[in-house]
Design a protein around this motif. Structure first.
Motif, PDB file in Angstrom:
ATOM      1  N   VAL A   1      -0.492  -4.961   0.748  1.00 15.25           N
ATOM      2  CA  VAL A   1      -1.838  -4.674   1.254  1.00 15.25           C
ATOM      3  C   VAL A   1      -1.845  -3.424   2.138  1.00 15.25           C
ATOM      4  O   VAL A   1      -2.846  -2.702   2.194  1.00 15.25           O
TER       5      VAL A   1
ATOM      6  N   LYS B   1     -10.333 -12.395  -1.090  1.00 15.08           N
ATOM      7  CA  LYS B   1     -10.101 -11.370  -0.073  1.00 15.08           C
ATOM      8  C   LYS B   1      -8.656 -11.409   0.395  1.00 15.08           C
ATOM      9  O   LYS B   1      -8.031 -12.475   0.412  1.00 15.08           O
ATOM     10  N   ALA B   2      -8.169 -10.250   0.832  1.00 17.71           N
ATOM     11  CA  ALA B   2      -6.848 -10.205   1.478  1.00 17.71           C
ATOM     12  C   ALA B   2      -7.007 -10.831   2.862  1.00 17.71           C
ATOM     13  O   ALA B   2      -7.846 -10.389   3.646  1.00 17.71           O
TER      14      ALA B   2
ATOM     15  N   ARG C   1      -2.833 -10.601  -6.471  1.00 16.83           N
ATOM     16  CA  ARG C   1      -3.442 -11.836  -5.936  1.00 16.83           C
ATOM     17  C   ARG C   1      -4.311 -12.499  -7.001  1.00 16.83           C
ATOM     18  O   ARG C   1      -4.259 -13.711  -7.216  1.00 16.83           O
TER      19      ARG C   1
ATOM     20  N   SER D   1      -2.346 -12.431   2.418  1.00 16.04           N
ATOM     21  CA  SER D   1      -2.186 -11.213   1.626  1.00 16.04           C
ATOM     22  C   SER D   1      -0.715 -10.907   1.393  1.00 16.04           C
ATOM     23  O   SER D   1       0.144 -11.290   2.194  1.00 16.04           O
TER      24      SER D   1
ATOM     25  N   GLU E   1      -2.219  -4.935  -4.517  1.00 15.50           N
ATOM     26  CA  GLU E   1      -2.146  -6.263  -3.875  1.00 15.50           C
ATOM     27  C   GLU E   1      -3.254  -7.160  -4.402  1.00 15.50           C
ATOM     28  O   GLU E   1      -3.038  -8.334  -4.719  1.00 15.50           O
ATOM     29  N   ALA E   2      -4.472  -6.595  -4.522  1.00 14.68           N
ATOM     30  CA  ALA E   2      -5.618  -7.382  -4.999  1.00 14.68           C
ATOM     31  C   ALA E   2      -5.393  -7.831  -6.441  1.00 14.68           C
ATOM     32  O   ALA E   2      -5.700  -8.979  -6.798  1.00 14.68           O
TER      33      ALA E   2
END
Ligand SMILES: CC(=O)N[C@@H](CCCN)C(=O)O
Ligand SMILES: NC(=O)OP(=O)(O)O
Length: 353
Positions: A256, A180-181, A267, A252, A263-264
């Motif tokens: 985000v 998760k962010a 990551r 994050s 962003e996800a």
């Protein structure tokens, strides 16, 4: 009024007195009646295990009574934006809710995580500031969009107990993978905390996961006063060399706010930043730190958490001692009175021989 918004808003002397006092409390755990007759409201807009429990117990240990409120869960949903037309879920505004609570309690603790959707609101700590503005009693930040000062105080005490004298020792704040962010309140607070202790601070993170420039500025200003330093690295391997503390935390990337999908994906591409026994083996016998909650096998391997270098439970324990010190400071109570500068040494035992 003594609000604890963040340590960056307060003189170093208050931080130092609370840090000494937190360590003193660990060595002197007896309950007192120092704050008897006072009530503490704890307003949690987000979940919590440690903060909620340790604040409740800290209040009880000082003779005070804590009331925990979770807006939207048995308590009316609350709006904090000034310009909101309230035709959604929120039944009342923090102006009324906090105005009322201020008439029942002698202090408020508040948790309001970052939205990770509204960059300006998060950067301004707008939800938390809305509560402070509406309150006529002292407010303690229990993790806002920007800061987690109770965590920072507990972490500093744990570092001091673990290292003895932290000055000049290498502290690596290592970005960690997470599904998760997550917000940046904890890493923001950790980097300033370690800089205040005069440590050689390295923020290790992949490209795209930079902390805000003003947070690094705060940390560098603290380092200038304490004799420490603050640098950044995109090379976790190199950063870990010589480390005495590895503080892992997922946060994050800046994207985000504009492009959560990107962003996800970015990551997810850095799963190899997880802290393993091999990574810890590259350090100078570093203590492993994490604020918790932590995901085993994602942020850090279970054998690191279960191993001899992990001090995450000491950090969590120190939340209780740190928040006793904070409550004494905001209420100006301590038996014979709590004044900055009158605290002498901690006498707290070292937990690592
Ligand atoms: C997993 C998660 O939501 N972590 C939150 C809370 C950390 C400690 N209060 C965060 O990263 O800010
Ligand atoms: N570290 C911390 O603040 O934990 P909780 O989120 O459980 O309160």
């Amino acid at each position: 009024m003594n609000h604890l918004t963040d340590w960056t808003d307060l003189p170093d002397a208050v931080w130092e007195a609370c840090l000494d006092r937190a360590r003193w409390h660990r060595a002197h755990p007896a309950w007192t009646r120092a704050a008897a007759g006072r009530a503490l409201g704890l307003l949690f807009f987000n979940p919590s295990l440690r903060t909620r429990t340790s604040m409740d117990v800290a209040a009880a240990a000082l003779g005070a009574h804590a009331v925990t409120l979770s807006p939207g869960q048995g308590v009316w949903g609350l709006e904090w934006r000034d310009d909101a037309r309230m035709d959604g879920e929120a039944a009342e505004h923090v102006r009324e809710a906090v105005g009322v609570l201020s008439r029942y309690v002698a202090a408020l603790g508040v948790r309001t995580f970052a939205t990770l959707a509204d960059r300006e609101a998060d950067h301004a700590d707008a939800a938390f500031r809305a509560v402070v503005a509406a309150s006529s009693v002292p407010v303690v930040n229990l993790e806002s969009a920007r800061w987690h000062p109770c965590q920072a105080l507990a972490d500093a005490a744990a570092v001091c107990d673990t290292l003895g004298d932290p000055r000049g020792q290498k502290f690596v704040l290592s970005w960690a993978p997470h599904p998760k962010a997550l917000p940046r309140a904890v890493p923001n607070s950790a980097v300033v905390m370690a800089a205040r202790l005069g440590m050689e601070v390295v923020v290790a993170r992949p490209p795209g996961f930079e902390l805000d420039g003003d947070v690094l500025d705060f940390a560098r200003q603290a380092a200038a006063r304490s004799g420490g330093s603050v640098t950044e690295s995109e090379d976790q391997h190199a950063a870990l060399s010589g480390a005495r503390v590895v503080y892992a935390k997922a946060w994050s990337g800046g994207a985000v706010y504009d492009d959560p999908g990107a962003e996800a994906a970015r990551r997810a591409g850095h799963a190899d930043w997880r802290i393993t026994e091999a990574a810890l083996g590259r350090t100078a016998g570093a203590a492993f730190m994490h604020c918790l909650p932590v995901r085993r096998g994602v942020v850090v391997d279970g054998d690191v958490l279960d191993g001899p270098n992990a001090v995450h439970l000491l950090q969590a324990e120190y939340r209780l001692w740190a928040q006793k010190a904070v409550l004494e400071w905001i209420w100006e109570v301590r038996g014979s009175g709590f004044g900055v500068g009158e605290v002498q040494g901690s006498g707290a035992p070292s937990v690592r021989a």
